[in-house]
Design a protein around this motif. Sequence first.
Motif, mmCIF file in Angstrom:
data_model
loop_
_atom_site.group_PDB
_atom_site.id
_atom_site.type_symbol
_atom_site.label_atom_id
_atom_site.label_comp_id
_atom_site.label_asym_id
_atom_site.label_seq_id
_atom_site.Cartn_x
_atom_site.Cartn_y
_atom_site.Cartn_z
ATOM 1 N N ARG A 80 36.857 38.982 34.074
ATOM 2 C CA ARG A 80 37.022 38.261 34.950
ATOM 3 C C ARG A 80 36.636 36.649 34.624
ATOM 4 N NH1 ARG A 80 37.327 40.637 40.083
ATOM 5 N NH2 ARG A 80 35.503 42.042 40.226
ATOM 6 N N GLN A 96 30.624 31.176 42.385
ATOM 7 C CA GLN A 96 31.471 32.388 42.469
ATOM 8 C C GLN A 96 32.392 31.884 42.899
ATOM 9 O OE1 GLN A 96 29.672 34.559 41.113
ATOM 10 N NE2 GLN A 96 30.934 36.898 41.270
ATOM 11 N N THR A 111 36.266 33.227 41.808
ATOM 12 C CA THR A 111 36.897 34.345 42.580
ATOM 13 C C THR A 111 39.002 33.941 43.649
ATOM 14 O OG1 THR A 111 35.234 35.451 43.943
ATOM 15 C CG2 THR A 111 36.681 36.180 44.401
ATOM 16 N N GLU A 127 40.765 34.480 40.605
ATOM 17 C CA GLU A 127 41.130 35.214 40.124
ATOM 18 C C GLU A 127 42.152 35.927 40.767
ATOM 19 O OE1 GLU A 127 38.296 37.815 39.665
ATOM 20 O OE2 GLU A 127 37.744 37.294 38.064
ATOM 21 N N ASN A 128 42.244 35.434 42.045
ATOM 22 C CA ASN A 128 42.429 35.307 43.587
ATOM 23 C C ASN A 128 44.610 35.306 43.070
ATOM 24 O OD1 ASN A 128 41.035 37.163 44.724
ATOM 25 N ND2 ASN A 128 40.354 35.409 46.165
#
Length: 442
Positions: A204, A243, A247, A250-251
């Motif tokens: 992550r 968060q 994310t 990451e996407n």
Amino acid sequence: MQTISSSSASHTIRHDATTADDEGFFSVLYEIIRRHPFLFTVLFMLPFVALLISMGLKWYYVFNDSAHYLSNFQIDPKTGTWSDHSRYFSPGIDRYIRELDIAGLLGGIVGIFIGLFVTVSTEKANRQKEKVNQQEMDHIKTQTNLLVQATQSLNTLMIDVSGKVNEKVLLMEGADEVLDGIGKVIESAQSQGNDLLVLSNTARVEGISPFRMDYVAKHADLKPHELRNATQFEYARKAEALQRDRTDIENKLKGAALYLQNMGIDAHVEFVTLNDQNEGATHAFLKYLGKVVNEHVSVETYRPGSNAILTQRDDIPHHNRFLVPAASEEDTEPKSLLVSQLYRDHSQAIREMQELGIRVSKVNKTLPVQLFISSPRDNKPGIFRGLCVCILGSGSSASGRASKLTAFLTEDPHIIASMTELFYDYQTDGKLNTQEFIRQMI
């Protein structure tokens, strides 16, 4: 600057001192007499002269006037006079000479000369030692001057180099700045068709940052102490904002992987991270978490829907304070809850990337740096610019770096080339470990 070993230098100094500056016995004795005439007279000359005169008188009486010396003279009790009418000096001196011992006199004379010899020898050794020490001090002083000159030159060079480096790198601090830099790297790889190379302890991106209090505060443009009176609900909203940003990155990374695949070009995404499986007696990711969630940190649970004030902990630094959301107060021990959640996220992220065709390599040792690189391909014609985010530090804190974050963004081709080579070194190491493990199973 010349370097001379201390052993050879001290040997050379001692050799020079003992050969060129060796002083004789009598020259040292003369210096002692010149510097301390009174002590020499009182402690040596007067006792020596007294012993020598006494020795002479004793010798003369014993060997030249034995009859007189061996006679038993006494004091007449009637008249109170001494019976020796031909005494040399006085009854007292005669008595003194009769009781002298020749062996004692010789021993006293010899003892005086032995003491003189020891004194001169000691003084000579001390002088020799002082000369050696002085020469060593001169040598150290010379070397120190050379070192000072070299340090001044190095400082000048470092200032010059630092100025050039600051032109090539952009320092970053805090999870939000790092996430922004990683986003730029991903955009660079996607827009130019570069390879996207990622080296990270966690699968992550900035996977631990939403649980660390100072990162949550900085992302919300607050100082950690400004969360002192925040409710658990308010803190949860700020942690969720971090968060979401994590994310989003990451996407964006997954989208870049799909884009590069669909374009049908050779560029691809490669990810090197810690092994999530137990290989033998080691478990790389849990070992890394053991360095992060150690005895120096405080892990606490909070309820995202509660209006209760966060627990105040003045005894724990903010960068060592972790808060993990829990459904109820009866949940498991906070550290175990945090470790299990991070481990699940790590394993799930690896599976998701592999399903998207991202090449994932697993290593079995904590990484000293984390890299996000947009690396131009060598066989591709044209001019393409690279971009790199480097996060320094080991797994001793929340996201694999020291509490004082040291991270930078650079497009310097030489730095990017070095970081790319480092990435492939770890990737090769991970592949070799995997092949060795499979070979043992077969």
